[in-house]
Design a protein around this motif. Structure first.
Motif, mmCIF file in Angstrom:
data_model
loop_
_atom_site.group_PDB
_atom_site.id
_atom_site.type_symbol
_atom_site.label_atom_id
_atom_site.label_comp_id
_atom_site.label_asym_id
_atom_site.label_seq_id
_atom_site.Cartn_x
_atom_site.Cartn_y
_atom_site.Cartn_z
ATOM 1 N N ASP A 208 38.198 31.467 42.830
ATOM 2 C CA ASP A 208 36.998 31.912 43.548
ATOM 3 C C ASP A 208 37.368 32.630 44.848
ATOM 4 O O ASP A 208 36.778 33.656 45.193
ATOM 5 N N MET A 209 38.342 32.086 45.567
ATOM 6 C CA MET A 209 38.736 32.675 46.841
ATOM 7 C C MET A 209 39.425 34.017 46.635
ATOM 8 O O MET A 209 39.217 34.963 47.398
ATOM 9 N N LYS A 211 38.856 36.102 44.244
ATOM 10 C CA LYS A 211 37.774 37.042 43.935
ATOM 11 C C LYS A 211 37.063 37.488 45.211
ATOM 12 O O LYS A 211 36.802 38.678 45.419
ATOM 13 N N HIS A 212 36.764 36.535 46.079
ATOM 14 C CA HIS A 212 36.082 36.865 47.343
ATOM 15 C C HIS A 212 36.944 37.777 48.208
ATOM 16 O O HIS A 212 36.462 38.771 48.759
ATOM 17 N N TYR A 213 38.217 37.452 48.322
ATOM 18 C CA TYR A 213 39.106 38.262 49.155
ATOM 19 C C TYR A 213 39.246 39.673 48.588
ATOM 20 O O TYR A 213 39.328 40.647 49.345
ATOM 21 N N GLU A 215 37.034 41.360 47.123
ATOM 22 C CA GLU A 215 35.799 42.114 47.343
ATOM 23 C C GLU A 215 35.709 42.658 48.765
ATOM 24 O O GLU A 215 35.171 43.743 48.986
ATOM 25 N N GLU A 217 38.219 42.400 52.355
ATOM 26 C CA GLU A 217 39.376 41.787 52.988
ATOM 27 C C GLU A 217 39.854 42.610 54.171
ATOM 28 O O GLU A 217 40.040 43.816 54.086
ATOM 29 N N GLU A 249 31.432 44.374 54.423
ATOM 30 C CA GLU A 249 31.173 43.031 53.892
ATOM 31 C C GLU A 249 29.689 42.714 53.922
ATOM 32 O O GLU A 249 28.998 42.951 54.906
#
Length: 250
Positions: A208-209, A211-213, A215, A217, A249
């Motif tokens: 999950d992290m 994927k977030h990073y 998107e 970063e 973001e």
């Protein structure tokens, strides 16, 4: 042109073997600061220090585990002996082994508290006698956007970063009361390219992290510029908090 405020300042940096710490050391040294790097990985510290020197900068290093006050005090003392004085400590060392509380990764909880919060306390304890005596100095700490709002799977990491937020604000308030002129700055970066994700042992949280990073970063160099900005202010100006997001973001 060299940054005239940063130039010749002596800066101690913990967590300097990678990520934000490494990028900050290189940027400050490039602009004329004298940097003392501290971290646990000596091979990495040697390499980064030599790169700074080869690029014309001034740098030294000492291995340090920020959980040990004596080691942090030795890091600070080495900086003063090497460069003659001390202006700034950047308490940057941190880990982020996120997981749901229900997984009961208790040892990871304790490690996170010891490095992320106790490590900052040790940095403050190591420099306060010098800064109080000379009635000047600056303490900078890396918190996180997780120190401003809450995230599932990040309870312990967030708790340490909220703790850093309060600790740094009280340090500033008490310095003002005591007339010691110690400046403080707390940096709240969003997801930043670093080794933090390597500490996550929970496979689902890690995925999950990542994927977030991916998107949105920041780079470590982005945050380093913010640290330099905080140092670069006049001695009678204190910028207490700086929150850093990628422009795109959501």
């Amino acid at each position: 042109m060299l940054n005239l405020t940063v130039k010749n300042k002596v800066v101690v940096i913990t967590g300097a073997s990678s990520g934000i710490g490494e990028a900050t050391a290189k940027l400050l040294a490039k602009n004329g600061a004298q940097v003392m790097l501290g971290a646990r990985r000596e091979e990495r510290l040697q390499k980064i220090t030599q790169e700074i020197i080869d690029d014309g900068g001034q740098a030294a290093y000492r291995t340090v585990d920020v959980r040990d006050l004596g080691q942090v005090q030795n890091l600070v003392e080495d900086a003063i002996q090497k460069f003659g004085h001390l202006d700034v400590i950047f308490n940057n060392a941190g880990i982020m082994p996120n997981s749901p509380l229900s997984e009961l990764k208790v040892q990871e909880w304790y490690d996170t508290i010891d490095i992320n919060l106790k490590g900052v306390l040790n940095g403050i304890a190591a420099v306060l006698p010098t800064f109080t005596s000379q009635k000047s100095g600056q303490v900078i700490a890396t918190s996180s956007v997780a120190g401003l709002k809450s995230f599932t799977d990040g309870a312990i990491y967030g708790a340490t970063k909220w703790g850093v937020r309060d600790l740094m604000e009280v340090l500033h308030m008490e310095s003002a009361q005591e007339g010691t002129n110690i400046r403080t700055a707390t940096i709240y970066p969003s997801a930043t390219k670093s080794e933090l994700l390597d500490h996550i042992s929970d496979q689902r949280v890690h995925a999950d992290m990542v994927k977030h990073y991916n998107e949105a970063e920041l780079t470590s160099e982005d945050v380093a510029k913010v640290v330099q900005f905080a140092i670069d202010q006049p001695e009678d100006v204190n910028i207490s908090e700086l929150t850093v997001y990628p422009t795109g973001e959501k």
